[in-house]
Design an enzyme around this catalytic site. Structure first.
Site, short mmCIF file in Angstrom:
data_model
loop_
_atom_site.label_atom_id
_atom_site.label_comp_id
_atom_site.label_asym_id
_atom_site.label_seq_id
_atom_site.Cartn_x
_atom_site.Cartn_y
_atom_site.Cartn_z
CE1 TYR A 191 -23.42 40.52 -30.44
CE2 TYR A 191 -24.19 40.97 -32.67
CZ TYR A 191 -23.55 40.14 -31.76
OH TYR A 191 -23.05 38.92 -32.19
CB SER B 241 -21.86 39.76 -35.76
OG SER B 241 -23.24 39.58 -36.06
P1 NAD Z 1 -21.65 32.31 -25.85
O1 NAD Z 1 -22.54 33.07 -24.90
O2 NAD Z 1 -21.90 30.87 -26.09
O3 NAD Z 1 -20.13 32.45 -25.41
C1 NAD Z 1 -19.60 33.68 -24.97
C2 NAD Z 1 -18.28 33.43 -24.29
O4 NAD Z 1 -17.78 34.69 -23.79
C3 NAD Z 1 -18.38 32.50 -23.07
O5 NAD Z 1 -17.21 31.71 -22.98
C4 NAD Z 1 -18.43 33.48 -21.90
O6 NAD Z 1 -17.99 32.91 -20.66
C5 NAD Z 1 -17.48 34.55 -22.39
N1 NAD Z 1 -17.65 35.83 -21.73
C6 NAD Z 1 -18.80 36.52 -21.49
N2 NAD Z 1 -18.52 37.65 -20.84
C7 NAD Z 1 -17.16 37.69 -20.67
C8 NAD Z 1 -16.27 38.61 -20.06
N3 NAD Z 1 -16.71 39.75 -19.50
N4 NAD Z 1 -14.95 38.33 -20.06
C9 NAD Z 1 -14.49 37.17 -20.62
N5 NAD Z 1 -15.28 36.27 -21.21
C10 NAD Z 1 -16.61 36.54 -21.22
O7 NAD Z 1 -21.72 33.15 -27.22
P2 NAD Z 1 -21.38 32.77 -28.73
O8 NAD Z 1 -22.65 32.76 -29.47
O9 NAD Z 1 -20.46 31.61 -28.82
O10 NAD Z 1 -20.64 34.10 -29.19
C11 NAD Z 1 -19.23 34.19 -29.37
C12 NAD Z 1 -18.95 35.39 -30.26
O11 NAD Z 1 -19.54 35.18 -31.53
C13 NAD Z 1 -19.51 36.71 -29.73
O12 NAD Z 1 -18.60 37.75 -29.96
C14 NAD Z 1 -20.76 36.90 -30.56
O13 NAD Z 1 -21.11 38.26 -30.69
C15 NAD Z 1 -20.30 36.31 -31.88
N6 NAD Z 1 -21.39 35.92 -32.77
C16 NAD Z 1 -22.29 34.96 -32.38
C17 NAD Z 1 -23.32 34.62 -33.26
C18 NAD Z 1 -24.33 33.57 -32.93
O14 NAD Z 1 -25.29 33.44 -33.69
N7 NAD Z 1 -24.19 32.83 -31.84
C19 NAD Z 1 -23.41 35.25 -34.50
C20 NAD Z 1 -22.49 36.22 -34.85
C21 NAD Z 1 -21.48 36.55 -33.97
#
Ligand code: NAD
Length: 262
Positions: free
Chosen positions: A157, A144
């Site tokens: 985080y 991130s």
């Molecule tokens: P999301 O909540 O849409 O998806 C998260 C996924 O992780 C889901 O498939 C969920 O079922 C799974 N998950 C949650 N807990 C789990 C566990 N204990 N074991 C296995 N799977 C688990 O989130 P997202 O926004 O798509 O985020 C995905 C990644 O991208 C994360 O690491 C997040 O930190 C990173 N990220 C997101 C953003 C953003 O703006 N959305 C920005 C930077 C980084």
């Protein structure tokens, strides 16, 4: 046929947290490049399987809770017995919780560190032997912008994502003389369920409608005023899987609408 297609056909990719958001977008893109996919995560499993399966390749699923190291071992046992191992590992599963340091619930700190950081250590240590045996591999950690800078109320985080960038560098160094690469992608705001929860908090706090809350959140940090899309991240990740990216090692690549240029 593009370079990426010939690279990924016959290879197996594991994308953690691929039932939703960014992970699902990445899984779809890797499947379109010819890879077999192992999905993981909670929630809408069948919908994810159906979407990723549309390109015609093989799609497996394992329900491991990645905050539990023993379940990660079970996931890799499944990958080995059903797919013969993993050549592309995408550490994507992640959660968020916002609170000040002194009010941060200890159990949330432990959960975020376990999933957003320690899980990637376990998957990496379990994936590397197969990659070394095959003489090729790609490890891509979805960090991130918070792997590179801080924001208030995100202690766990930010700490975990900085740690993930550190793990990326060490893994890249330990594989530097091989055809295995390890890199991190560092997205800004992407509109996924994880971020929608923060939009909802902002809307409630400032009495805004959904659209105004989204704009407020974006404009605070992301100069473009637009969300990054899962498709944009996935296309960059597919590039990292090509031979053209074979000397990109240990990078933490921000894709953030200008967030870190400020
Ligand atoms: P999301 O909540 O849409 O998806 C998260 C996924 O992780 C889901 O498939 C969920 O079922 C799974 N998950 C949650 N807990 C789990 C566990 N204990 N074991 C296995 N799977 C688990 O989130 P997202 O926004 O798509 O985020 C995905 C990644 O991208 C994360 O690491 C997040 O930190 C990173 N990220 C997101 C953003 C953003 O703006 N959305 C920005 C930077 C980084």
């Amino acid at each position: 046929m593009s370079a990426a297609v010939s690279t990924l056909r016959g290879k197996t990719a594991l994308v953690t947290g691929s039932t939703s958001g960014i992970g699902l977008g990445i899984a779809v893109a890797l499947a379109e490049q010819g890879a077999s996919l192992i999905l993981n995560g909670f929630g809408e499993v069948e919908a994810a399987r159906e979407l990723v399966g549309r390109s015609g390749g093989r799609v497996g699923f394992h329900s491991a809770d990645l905050s539990k190291p023993a379940e990660i071992v079970a996931l890799f046992d499944y990958a080995t017995s059903e797919f013969g191992g993993v050549e592309v590992l995408v550490n994507n599963a992640g959660i968020q919780h916002t609170a000040s340091v002194e009010e941060f619930p200890v159990d949330r700190w432990d959960a975020i560190l376990a999933l957003n950081l320690s899980a990637a250590f376990h998957t990496t240590r379990l994936a590397l032997p197969t990659m070394r045996a095959r003489g090729w591999g790609r490890i891509i950690n979805i960090a991130s912008v918070h792997g590179l800078v801080g924001s208030v109320h995100k202690a766990a985080y930010v700490a975990a994502k900085h740690g993930l960038v550190g793990l990326t560098k060490v893994t890249a160094l330990e594989t530097a003389r091989t055809a295995i690469t390890c890199n991190a992608l560092c997205p800004g705001w992407v509109l996924t369920p994880l971020v929608q929860r923060q939009v909802d908090d902002r809307a409630a706090r400032d009495r805004l409608d959904d659209e105004s809350a989204r704009r407020a959140l974006l404009l605070e940090k992301q100069p473009s005023g637009d969300f990054v899309t899962a498709e944009q991240l996935a296309a960059t990740l597919v590039f990292l899987c090509t031979e053209a990216a074979g000397q990109v090692r240990g990078a933490a690549w921000n894709i953030d609408g200008g967030w870190l240029a400020q």
